[in-house]
Design an enzyme around this catalytic site. Structure first.
Site, PDB file in Angstrom:
ATOM      1  N   ASP A 194      50.291  41.822  51.066  1.00 38.03           N
ATOM      2  CA  ASP A 194      50.018  42.425  52.369  1.00 38.03           C
ATOM      3  C   ASP A 194      50.300  41.342  53.420  1.00 38.03           C
ATOM      4  O   ASP A 194      50.353  40.153  53.107  1.00 38.03           O
ATOM      5  CB  ASP A 194      48.561  42.890  52.410  1.00 38.03           C
ATOM      6  CG  ASP A 194      48.151  43.389  53.777  1.00 38.03           C
ATOM      7  OD1 ASP A 194      48.816  44.294  54.302  1.00 38.03           O
ATOM      8  OD2 ASP A 194      47.176  42.841  54.334  1.00 38.03           O
ATOM      9  N   ASP A 218      49.205  41.401  57.458  1.00 37.45           N
ATOM     10  CA  ASP A 218      48.117  41.139  58.408  1.00 37.45           C
ATOM     11  C   ASP A 218      46.796  40.957  57.663  1.00 37.45           C
ATOM     12  O   ASP A 218      46.361  41.844  56.924  1.00 37.45           O
ATOM     13  CB  ASP A 218      47.978  42.307  59.388  1.00 37.45           C
ATOM     14  CG  ASP A 218      49.222  42.514  60.227  1.00 37.45           C
ATOM     15  OD1 ASP A 218      49.204  42.182  61.412  1.00 37.45           O
ATOM     16  OD2 ASP A 218      50.224  43.022  59.679  1.00 37.45           O
TER      17      ASP A 218
END
Length: 233
Positions: free
Chosen positions: A15, A17
């Site tokens: 991922d 952010d």
């Protein structure tokens, strides 16, 4: 000492952010500009990190909600467009990789793993951010939901990312910070590691991941364990 290339054939999908990069300063900073343009006070960064992690529309809804203003669908679209314009112009002003990220990426790549980014952030913004931070070249694929045709927690997002990186789900590990990451990994049949310092309203250790790490120094050992390699291989 680790055996050379003991992660060969593995894809480790991250991922973006709240996992690889602390983007909250620029995201909350952009939100505060939009709020100010509509007569609302700025939100403090540290107390507002919970607003980040589910996309710009949710952040706008929550930010304006905290200011006591509900947004119609029509206003939301106008504000969303304004937000993206402002955010793109400052995307890496204050955003920085979390401590240990660069060393961990180097270590995993040196062990033979292919690295990828599987993010609900639009692909173009993700590539711009990673390029500006000097990290884009680390990844075999950078895939947002617009490119994958699905968004996490849909397992098709992770599956598309792994295929784009040249790997297989049978030897894939997801690394994230939120329930969307855990959900995508479970849907795709892959193990998942969660970082404890990301953007989640649910405590990291309650997300149901296979492992939780507090620093990227711990990632390589956890990856080897979950992908079938001993930590001291």
């Amino acid at each position: 000492m680790s055996a050379p290339l003991d992660l060969a054939g593995a894809v480790i999908a991250f991922d973006l952010d709240g996992t690889l990069v602390d983007t909250a300063p620029d995201l909350i900073g952009t939100l505060n500009v939009v709020l100010a343009e509509h007569g609302h006070p700025a939100l403090p960064l540290e107390a507002s990190r919970w607003l980040v992690g589910r996309g710009a529309r949710v952040m706008l809804e929550r930010g304006f909600g905290a200011a006591g203003e509900a947004l119609s669908a029509e206003r939301m679209e106008a504000l969303f467009g304004r937000f993206i314009t402002l955010y793109r112009a400052r995307i890496a002003d204050e955003s920085r990789p979390f401590p240990g990220v660069v060393a961990a990426l180097d270590q995993l790549a040196g062990a033979g793993a292919r690295l990828a980014v599987c993010t609900n952030k639009p692909t173009g913004l993700s590539r711009t951010l990673l390029k500006d931070l000097g990290l884009a070249a680390c990844f075999a694929a950078i895939v947002g939901p617009d490119l994958a045709g699905a968004a996490k927690p849909d397992g098709r997002h992770l599956a598309y990312t792994v295929e784009a990186a040249g790997g297989t789900l049978a030897r894939t590990l997801m690394v994230g910070d939120a329930m969307t990451d855990v959900g995508a990994a479970r849907a795709a049949g892959a193990p998942v590691i969660v970082v404890s310092f990301g953007y989640t309203e649910i405590p990291a250790r309650e997300l149901g991941a296979d492992a939780v790490i507090d620093h990227f120094d711990e990632l390589a050992a956890a990856a080897r364990r979950l992908l079938g390699q001993p930590a001291d291989a």
